[in-house]
Scaffold this motif. Structure first.
Motif: not given
Length: 300
Positions: A141-143, A149-154
């Motif tokens: 789903a995160t793809d 904002h911190d660069g992590t997948a969401s």
């Protein structure tokens, strides 16, 4: 009953990723999800009933595994399943006829796995009269979403672009409508890509676009693309559209454009031939090389 989103499952990593993607798409479309497992029965002499029972047991296990993945990812989706006897291509095409959308797992360059063996999956894509989406193993789903904002997948951020390939000389209503609807459902930006080649000098006539330099030719092609899209921009005024023209081959342009996209939409022209039907070279290439899910939309 509403036409469901249908996904073919065979227990492979690709089909499980496809099942999760299909569940998310069913939720976006507010439709039920139907899991289909197709199997061929080729019993040896004297083993008919036992082979049949073994195949059904395996099918039940495959469907249960897919159900568990779907329930964990999308617990609220309306879900039902079915096991059908092959040939697999015919079974999936029959399922597609009753579907709003058919979703299959794809291994890209290494082919298709399980009952979706090369010619079977490509045969489904080539012959289906409903849109087919191909999904790679590992798709999550995160793809589909931009990083936080911190660069992590969401999975809570905005969706990545939906990309659609457009041939301005042979634009297709079915393909463009599918792409605009996909972007609207995701509240995503739609990027429309057209690839162009400079014409050979011997084929030019007075006043043709090929008589001017590359920047002017690009502007001309952009004007053609804008004209093709205008009616759809008016119809889907809430969808942000980015128009892009690229000099070169369509395959390379779409592969580059789809990098970082949530979905690539391409067309597939159905022919009148009943046998030997196949996908066009651009569609065939992108479904093997593009990493994001690819929607192949048939049109006449």
């Amino acid at each position: 009953m509403l036409s469901p989103v249908v996904v073919g499952v065979d227990g492979s990593a690709e089909s499980l990723a496809a099942a999760e993607w299909a569940a998310r798409e069913a939720a976006r479309r507010e439709l039920p999800l139907r899991l289909v497992h197709a199997w061929n029965w080729h019993p040896r002499q004297g083993e008919g009933e036992s082979a049949n029972a073994a195949q059904r047991h395996l099918a039940r296990r495959v469907l249960r595994q897919a159900e568990e993945r779907v329930r964990a990812a999308c617990p609220d989706v309306r879900l039902y399943d079915e096991q059908v006897e092959g040939p697999a291509t015919a079974a999936l095409l029959t399922a597609a006829e009753e579907a709003d959308l058919l979703v299959l797992g794809s291994r890209g360059l290494t082919g298709f796995t399980g009952f979706l063996v090369g010619s079977v999956a490509l045969g489904v894509v080539a012959r289906a009269t409903r849109p087919v989406v191909l999904v790679r193993a590992g798709e999550e789903a995160t793809d589909e979403h931009l990083p936080a904002h911190d660069g992590t997948a969401s999975a809570r951020t905005a969706y990545r672009d939906v990309v659609v390939g457009v041939d301005v000389s042979d634009s297709c209503d079915e393909v463009l409508e599918f792409a605009f609807r996909a972007a609207r459902r995701r509240h995503a930006r739609l990027r429309a890509v057209h690839a162009w080649h400079a014409p050979f000098a011997l084929g030019l006539g007075p006043g043709e676009v090929g008589l001017v330099g590359d920047p002017q030719q690009a502007d001309e092609w952009l004007g053609f693309l804008s004209a093709v899209l205008q009616v759809w921009r008016d119809k889907y005024s809430d969808v942000e559209v980015v128009e892009q023209v690229v000099k070169g081959g369509a395959t390379d342009a779409l592969v580059r454009a789809a990098s970082g996209a949530s979905l690539l939409v391409v067309g597939h022209r159905l022919t009148e031939r009943l046998v030997g039907r196949r996908t066009g070279p651009v569609t065939h290439a992108v479904i093997h090389h593009v990493g994001c899910p690819v929607a192949v939309v048939p049109h006449t």
